[in-house]
Design an enzyme around this catalytic site. Structure first.
Site, PDB file in Angstrom:
ATOM      1  CG  ASP A   1     -26.509  12.198 -18.428  1.00 46.83           C
ATOM      2  OD1 ASP A   1     -27.528  11.547 -18.132  1.00 46.83           O
ATOM      3  OD2 ASP A   1     -26.462  12.971 -19.397  1.00 46.83           O
TER       4      ASP A   1
ATOM      5  CD  GLU B   1     -27.737  14.010 -23.245  1.00 48.73           C
ATOM      6  OE1 GLU B   1     -28.635  13.744 -24.086  1.00 48.73           O
ATOM      7  OE2 GLU B   1     -27.967  14.163 -22.031  1.00 48.73           O
TER       8      GLU B   1
ATOM      9  CG  HIS C   1     -32.291  16.825 -22.464  1.00 46.25           C
ATOM     10  ND1 HIS C   1     -32.566  15.651 -21.794  1.00 46.25           N
ATOM     11  CD2 HIS C   1     -33.449  17.530 -22.490  1.00 46.25           C
ATOM     12  CE1 HIS C   1     -33.843  15.648 -21.441  1.00 46.25           C
ATOM     13  NE2 HIS C   1     -34.393  16.771 -21.841  1.00 46.25           N
TER      14      HIS C   1
ATOM     15  CG  ASP D   1     -28.984  16.190 -17.899  1.00 45.50           C
ATOM     16  OD1 ASP D   1     -29.321  17.345 -17.576  1.00 45.50           O
ATOM     17  OD2 ASP D   1     -29.533  15.553 -18.822  1.00 45.50           O
TER      18      ASP D   1
END
Length: 223
Positions: free
Chosen positions: A23, A25, A182, A187
């Site tokens: 994951d 960001e 987030h 996540d």
């Protein structure tokens, strides 16, 4: 190794691929221009009975590359208010990816798999950012398949009728705290649990291992 034990390996279950949950960001949606700000990877392992579970976790805050675009809305969404703050302990894209790839290659070799394959929620997004960051860092030994992925958004839509990560997790019986969402670390760990639940659910329903007749047909088609 017995035939049954051979079937209970990552190598056999995923056709030689080593699944790694990722994951990211970011500071936007464009992998070429927008900053990668956080990345987490969770490797997976299969026990002797063929049940998939998380293995190791590696996580980094990432410093924006030179000239990266930072969209205010994206920063508000993921809660990274100041990407340049020294309190983040951020490292370069090159450092983060080198360490992640090193861990992946080590575990991939142990599992006797030929290549890593990315598992992610809406996988095209995460895959594109990892690939672009690898290009910027000029990393030649990228362990991931260049385009194939396992997308848990699609898989959870099939398995649980939900495509949003939080809703899919809750439907699957996996605790999900929206206040923690987030964060790449949070996540990724939830996505790993979700993917394992889907794979294991398919096994419980009798979908794996394949019947001998199915295996024979696959072998014939490959010869």
């Amino acid at each position: 190794m017995s035939e049954q034990n051979e079937l209970n390996t990552l190598k056999s279950r995923f056709r030689g691929y080593f699944p790694v949950v990722i994951d990211v960001e970011t500071a936007g949606f464009n992998a070429k221009t927008d900053a990668l700000l956080e990345i987490c990877a969770v490797t997976l392992q299969m026990d002797e009975d063929g049940w998939l579970k998380p293995a190791s976790t590696i996580h980094f805050h990432v410093a924006p590359f030179e000239g990266a675009v930072l969209h205010k809305e994206a920063l508000e969404f993921n809660g990274i208010r100041d990407p340049f703050s020294p309190l983040r302990g951020a490292v370069s894209e090159e450092t983060a990816l080198k360490e992640i790839y090193k861990q992946i290659r080590k575990e991939q070799k142990t599992a006797d798999c030929s290549r890593a394959i990315m598992v992610a929620h809406n996988a095209n997004f995460d895959h594109s950012f990892v690939m672009e960051a690898s290009e910027r860092a000029r990393l030649k030994r990228n362990p991931f398949h260049p385009f194939a992925t396992f997308d848990t958004a699609a898989l959870s839509g099939l398995a649980f009728g939900q495509t949003v990560l939080a809703k899919a997790c809750k439907t699957a019986g996996i605790a999900f705290d929206n206040k923690e969402a987030h964060s790449a670390l949070y996540d990724t760990e939830r996505t790993a649990e979700l993917f394992c639940e889907i794979v294991n659910k398919w096994k419980k329903l009798g979908g794996w291992p394949l019947f001998e007749s199915q295996t024979e047909e696959i072998d014939k088609s490959q010869n």
